[in-house]
Write an enzyme that holds these catalytic residues in place. Structure first.
Site, PDB file in Angstrom:
ATOM      1  N   VAL A  44     -36.951  21.115   0.413  1.00 40.37           N
ATOM      2  CA  VAL A  44     -37.550  19.990  -0.179  1.00 40.37           C
ATOM      3  C   VAL A  44     -39.212  20.157   0.325  1.00 40.37           C
ATOM      4  CG1 VAL A  44     -35.605  18.354  -0.323  1.00 40.37           C
ATOM      5  CG2 VAL A  44     -36.985  18.462   1.817  1.00 40.37           C
ATOM      6  N   ASP A  92     -22.775  23.512   2.614  1.00 38.03           N
ATOM      7  CA  ASP A  92     -23.523  24.683   2.083  1.00 38.03           C
ATOM      8  C   ASP A  92     -22.363  26.063   2.005  1.00 38.03           C
ATOM      9  OD1 ASP A  92     -26.789  25.596   1.945  1.00 38.03           O
ATOM     10  OD2 ASP A  92     -25.215  27.250   2.027  1.00 38.03           O
ATOM     11  N   TYR A 149     -21.708  17.236  -9.388  1.00 34.92           N
ATOM     12  CA  TYR A 149     -22.205  16.689  -8.151  1.00 34.92           C
ATOM     13  C   TYR A 149     -22.316  15.273  -8.327  1.00 34.92           C
ATOM     14  CZ  TYR A 149     -22.699  21.572  -6.438  1.00 34.92           C
ATOM     15  OH  TYR A 149     -22.654  22.887  -6.083  1.00 34.92           O
ATOM     16  N   HIS A 166     -32.467  16.052  -6.147  1.00 34.93           N
ATOM     17  CA  HIS A 166     -33.615  17.005  -6.029  1.00 34.93           C
ATOM     18  C   HIS A 166     -33.835  17.939  -7.304  1.00 34.93           C
ATOM     19  CE1 HIS A 166     -36.214  20.035  -3.585  1.00 34.93           C
ATOM     20  NE2 HIS A 166     -37.050  19.095  -4.154  1.00 34.93           N
TER      21      HIS A 166
HETATM   22  C1  LIG Z   1     -32.658  24.743  -2.176  1.00 29.22           C
HETATM   23  S1  LIG Z   1     -31.356  25.284  -1.042  1.00 29.22           S
HETATM   24  C2  LIG Z   1     -31.236  23.784  -0.055  1.00 29.22           C
HETATM   25  C3  LIG Z   1     -32.408  23.269   0.505  1.00 29.22           C
HETATM   26  C4  LIG Z   1     -32.253  22.377   1.556  1.00 29.22           C
HETATM   27  N1  LIG Z   1     -31.595  21.061   1.260  1.00 29.22           N
HETATM   28  C5  LIG Z   1     -33.455  22.037   2.350  1.00 29.22           C
HETATM   29  O1  LIG Z   1     -34.365  20.986   1.955  1.00 29.22           O
HETATM   30  O2  LIG Z   1     -33.859  22.679   3.194  1.00 29.22           O
HETATM   31  C6  LIG Z   1     -29.798  25.266  -1.885  1.00 29.22           C
HETATM   32  C7  LIG Z   1     -28.714  25.527  -0.862  1.00 29.22           C
HETATM   33  O3  LIG Z   1     -27.602  25.444  -1.715  1.00 29.22           O
HETATM   34  C8  LIG Z   1     -26.673  26.268  -1.161  1.00 29.22           C
HETATM   35  N2  LIG Z   1     -25.489  26.303  -2.387  1.00 29.22           N
HETATM   36  C9  LIG Z   1     -25.933  26.903  -3.760  1.00 29.22           C
HETATM   37  N3  LIG Z   1     -24.623  26.696  -4.262  1.00 29.22           N
HETATM   38  C10 LIG Z   1     -23.782  26.050  -3.673  1.00 29.22           C
HETATM   39  C11 LIG Z   1     -22.450  25.690  -3.622  1.00 29.22           C
HETATM   40  N4  LIG Z   1     -21.860  26.082  -4.920  1.00 29.22           N
HETATM   41  N5  LIG Z   1     -21.750  25.231  -2.803  1.00 29.22           N
HETATM   42  C12 LIG Z   1     -22.301  24.973  -1.458  1.00 29.22           C
HETATM   43  N6  LIG Z   1     -23.649  25.410  -1.318  1.00 29.22           N
HETATM   44  C13 LIG Z   1     -24.298  25.924  -2.511  1.00 29.22           C
HETATM   45  C14 LIG Z   1     -27.386  27.485  -1.123  1.00 29.22           C
HETATM   46  O4  LIG Z   1     -26.469  28.505  -0.238  1.00 29.22           O
HETATM   47  C15 LIG Z   1     -28.626  27.040  -0.585  1.00 29.22           C
HETATM   48  O5  LIG Z   1     -28.726  27.147   0.842  1.00 29.22           O
END
Ligand SMILES: C[S@@+](CC[C@H](N)C(=O)[O-])C[C@H]1O[C@@H](n2cnc3c(N)ncnc32)[C@H](O)[C@@H]1O
Length: 220
Positions: A44, A92, A149, A166
């Protein structure tokens, strides 16, 4: 009032950048952001982080779910605003992301009792969480899964709780209605579905990559 000679779009971009950077970021968040960049994650923005802190503080959030921990930039922001006894549940699929996020929240001084990082596929984990038990749910993972979600988040939220989504604008791709690629299409449909629900009061904020915020009505 003196006005800029710039075009409205250029002036807006300057103001946007000013607002995004207006509040200083804590050291732990700055470092987590640098780790995110190294791993190719998109955390973010500073303006969204500040907004998450504000929202969590406004409702004295005790129980928060984050879908998509990354390496903890939003987790830090949520924990900063939550009730001092509140617990963040952050999901995650990647164990190494969680390892980095644990280091970030420890660096910020949050004790382990304030957070549980659950490693697994988000939809599988969410289905195990209790109905109406959470004050705020942040969705920040794979946009193609946003409809599921949102469905899960609305089940988890108590009346008066906040849904925060987001990447609601995905750059400019959601706003460009001629763009029918899968991700913008699904996010656009998700926003429209939320707008249809009369028991949610929502706003779409053009900060960071776009933030949809909805409050679930209390029962009449
Ligand atoms: C954009 S990053 C999140 C950033 C975080 N909220 C931050 O602000 O630092 C998206 C995350 O979602 C995780 N992700 C993607 N698909 C997923 C799933 N099906 N289940 C769990 N985590 C998932 C990825 O591993 C990644 O770490």
């Amino acid at each position: 009032m003196s006005r800029s000679s710039q075009s409205p779009a250029a002036a807006q971009a300057v103001s946007w950048a000013y607002a995004e950077e207006f509040f200083p970021q804590p050291d732990a968040a700055r470092q987590a952001r640098a780790v995110s960049q190294r791993l190719g994650l998109e955390p973010v923005s500073p303006g969204v982080a500040q907004t998450l802190t504000l929202l969590a503080r406004l409702i004295s959030a005790q129980a928060v779910v984050e879908i998509g921990t990354g390496v903890g930039v939003a987790s830090l922001a949520l924990l900063a605003g939550m009730d001092p006894n509140g617990v963040l549940t952050s999901i995650d699929s990647e164990a190494d992301h969680h390892q980095a996020a644990r280091a970030a929240v420890a660096q910020a001084g949050h004790p382990p009792r304030r957070h549980r990082f659950i490693t697994g596929r988000a939809l599988e984990v969410l289905r195990q969480l209790m109905d109406s038990a959470y004050d705020l749910v942040l969705i920040d993972a794979e946009p193609l899964d946003y409809p599921e979600y949102v469905e899960q988040a609305l089940r988890l939220l108590r009346p008066g709780g906040l849904l925060v989504l987001h990447h609601a604008l995905l750059g400019d791709t959601v706003a460009k209605e001629s763009n029918l690629d899968d991700e913008p299409l699904i996010v656009r449909e998700t926003l429209e579905a939320v707008r249809q629900l009369d028991w949610l009061t929502s706003a779409l904020w053009p900060i960071g990559d776009g933030l949809l915020v909805s409050v679930k009505s209390e029962p009449a």
